[in-house]
Scaffold this active site. Structure first.
Site, PDB file in Angstrom:
ATOM      1  CG  HIS A 123     -13.050   7.390   3.312  1.00 37.65           C
ATOM      2  ND1 HIS A 123     -11.782   6.998   3.671  1.00 37.65           N
ATOM      3  CD2 HIS A 123     -13.537   8.054   4.395  1.00 37.65           C
ATOM      4  CE1 HIS A 123     -11.522   7.409   4.908  1.00 37.65           C
ATOM      5  NE2 HIS A 123     -12.576   8.057   5.362  1.00 37.65           N
ATOM      6  CG  MET A 183      -7.382   5.327   5.887  1.00 35.95           C
ATOM      7  SD  MET A 183      -7.763   6.862   5.047  1.00 35.95           S
ATOM      8  CE  MET A 183      -6.162   7.214   4.344  1.00 35.95           C
ATOM      9  CG  ASP A 235      -2.138   1.885   6.467  1.00 35.13           C
ATOM     10  OD1 ASP A 235      -2.232   1.631   5.252  1.00 35.13           O
ATOM     11  OD2 ASP A 235      -2.582   2.936   6.966  1.00 35.13           O
ATOM     12  CE  LYS A 266      -8.468   8.523   0.339  1.00 33.50           C
ATOM     13  NZ  LYS A 266      -8.157   7.091   0.512  1.00 33.50           N
ATOM     14  NE  ARG A 297      -6.340  -1.197  -0.885  1.00 29.87           N
ATOM     15  CZ  ARG A 297      -5.440  -0.306  -0.502  1.00 29.87           C
ATOM     16  NH1 ARG A 297      -5.787   0.636   0.356  1.00 29.87           N
ATOM     17  NH2 ARG A 297      -4.218  -0.339  -0.964  1.00 29.87           N
ATOM     18  CG  ASP A 329      -1.731   1.190   1.433  1.00 34.53           C
ATOM     19  OD1 ASP A 329      -2.495   1.505   0.502  1.00 34.53           O
ATOM     20  OD2 ASP A 329      -1.628   1.846   2.480  1.00 34.53           O
ATOM     21  CB  ALA A 368     -11.955  11.580   9.007  1.00 33.39           C
ATOM     22  CB  ALA A 405      -1.186   6.998   2.579  1.00 33.30           C
TER      23      ALA A 405
END
Length: 273
Positions: free
Chosen positions: A60, A53, A190, A57, A164, A16, A49, A18
């Site tokens: 999200h 994650m 992560d 987006k 994902r 991944d 927020a 970030a």
């Protein structure tokens, strides 16, 4: 003629971005999400927020819009429930907002470049998937390249019909890298949905607990904690990743190589994820 892949030998590591390779704490999107909803008269917290994650987006933003407290604020401010058309508009506003700040959070996680170099020295291919879309990654990738990181492929949220936790971005990565034994691939991520992405694709999965979204602290904030507080945070973040199915959990990619040794040994014994 290319060599036939061996199902008992590691072939690739898929990282991944970030929270895994750069942006310790996965902080770049967080302020952008808060400011985004603030522009539309809705208050959300950093903790809220962070919840979804790792997903695309748009998804999200949609997930945040479904939070009861967010939905109630939207109804009160705009006089109607939030719709997918509203999410489309929010997403259009978010992308340049996130792209504008992402460069400020593009510092490599300590040990990341050394780990990638060690993987390459073993003959492993380096893949990458991300919850960022192409416009945002068009800002990130040149910065990473200038710093010495250039994976063998990049699959972004929005490139395929589903992101994902589906395995589609991993399957595209397999095709890009020319690997076809999922058990010879290791996914490092992560987020829980990133771990599920790897599990659903049939790969080994390694969660990075301290450097990523699961903990959500900057490197300076992490270093400022007492050893006891660090251990509590490590255990809390690690539990999230294990619950998602991570085969291994480490603090950061700096600790990856011994894990690859262990996976390689298991593969050689005929074991699979």
């Amino acid at each position: 003629m290319s060599q036939k892949p061996d199902p008992q030998i590691l072939s690739a590591v898929v990282f991944d971005w970030a929270g895994t390779i750069l942006d310790f704490g996965s902080c770049a999107p967080m302020g952008a999400f808060v400011r985004l909803f603030e522009q539309f008269g809705v208050a959300i917290t950093i903790e809220q927020a962070r919840g979804p994650m790792g997903v695309a987006k748009w998804d999200h933003i949609k997930a945040l819009s479904l939070l009861p407290e967010v939905a109630a604020q939207w109804q009160s401010r705009h006089g109607k429930p939030i719709t997918d058309a509203d999410v489309d508009h929010l997403y259009e506003v978010f992308t340049p907002m996130n792209a504008a700040v992402v460069a400020d959070f593009a510092e490599f996680i300590p040990g990341a470049l050394q780990t990638v170099a060690a993987c390459r020295a073993r003959g492993l291919k380096i893949g990458s998937t991300t919850g960022y879309n192409r416009p945002i990654m068009e800002v990130v990738t040149p910065i990473a390249r200038a710093g010495g990181y250039e994976p063998d492929n990049l699959v972004c949220a929005g490139d395929l019909a589903a992101g994902r936790p589906s395995p589609l971005m991993m399957w595209r990565t397999f095709a890009d890298l020319g690997v076809w034994w999922p058990a010879t691939v290791v996914k490092v991520d992560d987020t829980d949905v990133g771990i599920l992405e790897g599990r659903n694709a049939g790969t080994w999965t390694v969660g990075v607990a301290v450097s990523g979204n699961a903990l959500g602290l900057t490197l300076a904030e992490w270093n400022a904690l007492s050893p006891a507080a660090q251990q509590q945070g490590r255990e809390r973040a690690g539990a999230k990743l294990r619950a998602a199915g991570a085969h291994y959990v480490i603090d950061s990619v700096a600790e990856l190589m011994p894990v690859l040794d262990d996976i390689a040994a298991r593969l050689a014994r005929g074991l699979r994820p």
